[in-house]
Design a protein around this motif. Structure first.
Motif, PDB file in Angstrom:
ATOM      1  N   ALA A   1      30.727  36.584  35.837  1.00 55.46           N
ATOM      2  CA  ALA A   1      31.580  35.315  35.507  1.00 55.46           C
ATOM      3  C   ALA A   1      30.725  34.611  34.237  1.00 55.46           C
ATOM      4  O   ALA A   1      29.363  34.748  34.370  1.00 55.46           O
TER       5      ALA A   1
ATOM      6  N   ASP B   1      29.681  31.122  32.120  1.00 59.02           N
ATOM      7  CA  ASP B   1      29.682  29.710  32.325  1.00 59.02           C
ATOM      8  C   ASP B   1      28.635  29.158  33.827  1.00 59.02           C
ATOM      9  O   ASP B   1      29.363  28.399  34.546  1.00 59.02           O
ATOM     10  N   VAL B   2      27.670  30.086  34.178  1.00 56.55           N
ATOM     11  CA  VAL B   2      27.021  29.794  35.286  1.00 56.55           C
ATOM     12  C   VAL B   2      26.475  28.487  35.105  1.00 56.55           C
ATOM     13  O   VAL B   2      25.537  28.352  34.264  1.00 56.55           O
ATOM     14  N   SER B   3      26.624  27.627  36.003  1.00 59.56           N
ATOM     15  CA  SER B   3      25.712  26.387  35.961  1.00 59.56           C
ATOM     16  C   SER B   3      24.461  26.375  36.453  1.00 59.56           C
ATOM     17  O   SER B   3      23.994  27.164  37.116  1.00 59.56           O
TER      18      SER B   3
ATOM     19  N   LEU C   1      36.143  30.616  40.813  1.00 58.72           N
ATOM     20  CA  LEU C   1      35.279  30.412  39.352  1.00 58.72           C
ATOM     21  C   LEU C   1      33.781  30.294  40.241  1.00 58.72           C
ATOM     22  O   LEU C   1      32.797  30.885  39.964  1.00 58.72           O
ATOM     23  N   THR C   2      33.466  29.412  41.363  1.00 56.56           N
ATOM     24  CA  THR C   2      32.433  29.332  41.980  1.00 56.56           C
ATOM     25  C   THR C   2      31.570  30.345  42.703  1.00 56.56           C
ATOM     26  O   THR C   2      30.491  30.678  42.599  1.00 56.56           O
TER      27      THR C   2
ATOM     28  N   ARG D   1      30.521  33.008  39.981  1.00 55.46           N
ATOM     29  CA  ARG D   1      29.457  32.722  39.307  1.00 55.46           C
ATOM     30  C   ARG D   1      28.182  32.380  40.111  1.00 55.46           C
ATOM     31  O   ARG D   1      27.164  32.794  39.677  1.00 55.46           O
TER      32      ARG D   1
ATOM     33  N   THR E   1      26.997  36.086  39.919  1.00 54.99           N
ATOM     34  CA  THR E   1      26.791  36.427  38.622  1.00 54.99           C
ATOM     35  C   THR E   1      25.143  35.874  38.608  1.00 54.99           C
ATOM     36  O   THR E   1      24.021  36.674  38.129  1.00 54.99           O
TER      37      THR E   1
END
Length: 351
Positions: free
Chosen positions: A35, A37-39, A306-307, A310, A313
């Protein structure tokens, strides 16, 4: 006997799942894929999970049923396989969705439609869960272990996307925390409240034993507003009480909450009692009170679709070795699924 009138369940009409209009099918289950945009927060959570796995501390993932409805099954299974999740805690709806998807390749009904018809929840095959749990409770099993074992040993056409079946194969406990009357299985004539209560309490004790290994570990909550914080609070009190008697402590915990609610950037202090946010238990319980003595709190706002990918990932990028779940295999009493052919065969006749 009660002096009050009881509902006569023999008056109920159960229909087959084939006649139900489903809102979700197995097509919702996402493929494993990195995924974007991994924060930074999820990378910190991933690093904490790697440290916890290395030292043998608990990596507990608690979740609401919407995580399954968002199609995160393959990510959850792979997280367990790689040893990043040592215990998965769900509610009753999570068990039902997992079971129905494995059995029928579909789940979720329109409440608005079927409550008008008086048919909501009254589907014949779903009631099979009651027989599985009753048989498991008689053997001392929890809900998660009984259903996982049954699915893994069945001919359910979609059992490869069953999180409970995969967990049973891997030796990772799934604990199911239910409330009597919360779930559609309680509507069925074959529902045994004593069996479900016994099996779910067994799961709670399994969960509490896992919390005893949480020093230096990670507790995660994806989308559970009440079950996760309340179950965790009681289990942590028990674990800390027992640890104190041995001169030990459970303080250094990383707590990750992923949900849609808007929270401030700094979640280290709970909201005032005058605010409605005070009653959002994941914040005050899991991000403040239980980690106040040396823990780390992380909050990630976003959809589970999404979370979860991520987080997976972040771990995939940080863990080049990609090991199998050796930690689960080291549990006392764990035997690979291939060594349980008699148990699996015995479960086949439940389907």
């Amino acid at each position: 006997m009660s002096r009050h009138v009881l509902f006569d369940r023999s008056a109920l009409r159960l229909l087959p799942l084939a006649e139900r209009r489903h809102d979700l099918t197995a097509d919702v289950v996402m493929p494993l894929a990195p995924a974007p945009d991994v924060s930074e927060g999820l990378r910190r959570a991933g690093a904490a999970l790697l440290r916890a796995r290395e030292k043998g501390a608990a990596r507990i993932l608690m979740m609401g049923a919407h995580v399954l409805r968002k199609g995160c099954q393959r990510y959850l299974i792979d997280l367990m396989r790689r040893g990043h999740v040592s215990c998965l805690a769900v509610n009753g709806a999570g068990v039902i969705h997992d079971y129905e998807l494995a059995l029928a390749g579909a789940t979720t009904e329109s409440v608005a439609r079927y409550i008008r018809e008086g048919q909501f929840g009254l589907w014949r095959e779903t009631g099979g869960l009651n027989d599985i749990v009753a048989a498991g409770a008689a053997r001392g099993l929890g809900v998660g272990e009984a259903v996982g074992e049954a699915l893994a040993g069945s001919d359910a056409p979609h059992r490869e996307i069953s999180v409970l079946a995969a967990a049973w194969e891997l030796g990772v406990p799934v604990t199911a925390h239910v409330g009597i009357g919360y779930d559609i299985v309680a509507e069925h004539p074959n529902f045994d409240g004593a069996a479900w209560g016994k099996a779910s309490y067994t799961d709670f004790l399994v969960f509490a034993a896992e919390v005893q290994r949480l020093e230096g570990g990670v507790i995660m909550n994806f989308g559970s507003a009440v079950m996760a914080p309340e179950i965790f609070l009681k289990a942590l009190a028990m674990a800390r009480n027992a640890a104190a008697r041995e001169g030990k402590e459970i303080r250094r915990i990383t707590s990750l909450v992923c949900d849609l609610r808007e929270l401030p950037a700094d979640v280290s202090a709970e909201a005032p009692k005058t605010s409605a946010a005070y009653y959002y238990r994941p914040w005050k319980t899991m991000l403040v009170r239980t980690v106040a003595d040396g823990g780390q709190a992380l909050y990630e706002r976003g959809d589970h679709a999404l979370t979860v990918p991520r987080l997976w990932t972040a771990l995939r990028e940080a863990d080049a070795g990609e090991p199998e779940c050796s930690e689960a295999a080291a549990r006392p009493g764990f035997a690979p699924a291939t060594a349980r052919k008699d148990t699996r065969a015995a479960c086949r006749n439940m389907f």
